[in-house]
Design a protein around this motif. Sequence first.
Motif, mmCIF file in Angstrom:
data_model
loop_
_atom_site.group_PDB
_atom_site.id
_atom_site.type_symbol
_atom_site.label_atom_id
_atom_site.label_comp_id
_atom_site.label_asym_id
_atom_site.label_seq_id
_atom_site.Cartn_x
_atom_site.Cartn_y
_atom_site.Cartn_z
ATOM 1 N N LEU A 39 0.851 -1.179 0.000
ATOM 2 C CA LEU A 39 0.000 0.000 0.000
ATOM 3 C C LEU A 39 0.890 1.233 0.000
ATOM 4 O O LEU A 39 1.857 1.304 0.755
ATOM 5 N N GLY A 40 0.557 2.181 -0.854
ATOM 6 C CA GLY A 40 1.313 3.428 -0.905
ATOM 7 C C GLY A 40 0.416 4.577 -1.306
ATOM 8 O O GLY A 40 -0.765 4.387 -1.623
ATOM 9 N N PRO A 73 -5.561 5.388 -7.302
ATOM 10 C CA PRO A 73 -6.870 5.084 -7.882
ATOM 11 C C PRO A 73 -7.785 4.208 -7.023
ATOM 12 O O PRO A 73 -8.931 3.999 -7.375
ATOM 13 N N VAL A 74 -7.306 3.704 -5.885
ATOM 14 C CA VAL A 74 -8.098 2.800 -5.054
ATOM 15 C C VAL A 74 -8.698 3.577 -3.875
ATOM 16 O O VAL A 74 -8.008 4.379 -3.240
ATOM 17 N N GLY A 75 -9.950 3.327 -3.565
ATOM 18 C CA GLY A 75 -10.576 3.920 -2.379
ATOM 19 C C GLY A 75 -10.582 5.425 -2.370
ATOM 20 O O GLY A 75 -10.333 6.039 -1.333
ATOM 21 N N ALA A 133 -6.483 11.460 -0.737
ATOM 22 C CA ALA A 133 -7.751 10.839 -1.107
ATOM 23 C C ALA A 133 -7.403 9.609 -1.928
ATOM 24 O O ALA A 133 -6.830 9.719 -3.010
ATOM 25 N N GLY A 134 -7.706 8.446 -1.406
ATOM 26 C CA GLY A 134 -7.380 7.205 -2.093
ATOM 27 C C GLY A 134 -5.952 6.763 -1.834
ATOM 28 O O GLY A 134 -5.173 7.444 -1.166
ATOM 29 N N TYR A 135 -5.626 5.608 -2.387
ATOM 30 C CA TYR A 135 -4.288 5.046 -2.222
ATOM 31 C C TYR A 135 -3.955 4.177 -3.434
ATOM 32 O O TYR A 135 -4.796 3.941 -4.306
#
Length: 195
Positions: A39-40, A73-75, A133-135
């Motif tokens: 995760l980054g 682009p995730v969450g 915002a997002g990860y």
Amino acid sequence: MSEPTLTGSLLVATPRLEDPNFRRAVVFVVDDDPDEGTLGVIVNRPSDLPVGEVLGDWSGFASDPAVMFSGGPVGTGAGLALGLAGGGHAPLGWRPLEGRTHEGSRVDGLGVVDLDTPPEILGGALGRFRVFAGYSGWGTGQLAGEIAEGAWYVLPAVADDVFSADPDSLWPRVLRRQGGDLALVSTFPDDPSLN
């Protein structure tokens, strides 16, 4: 002794990475777990949205530029915050990066901020603070495959990378400070067809 991880390192997109989500991105690795994945957050994509419009109580603690950053682009409907804690202690609502950090990285005092903690309790203990915002996320083995294909340079991070006041110039600056061939890559034109 624990296995070295990518936690605390930078993933810097190579010029050959054409995915618009990651083109010329600099990703700070928040957590790299061999069983869970990686995760980054992208640290060089500021938005135009001030932190105060989303998290009003936290706005006074946000590092310049005090805007929300597009972490990936995730969450994208959720926020992830990083903060630099001073004083050598872990304040309530702040968690240091897990495990060993990447060799050469200098990110002591950097950790994840729980945005549910009242900012009046935690905010003053943070020397720097940024909200994403997002990860960006990769499943087990996925990132290793992308690195092997030449999509990413894995480089040591410093706290200034995460909290850069000039995030738009971060991609060439990180490459330039490596010296050698990577310093040359930092001059690679954004659109080689115009060269």
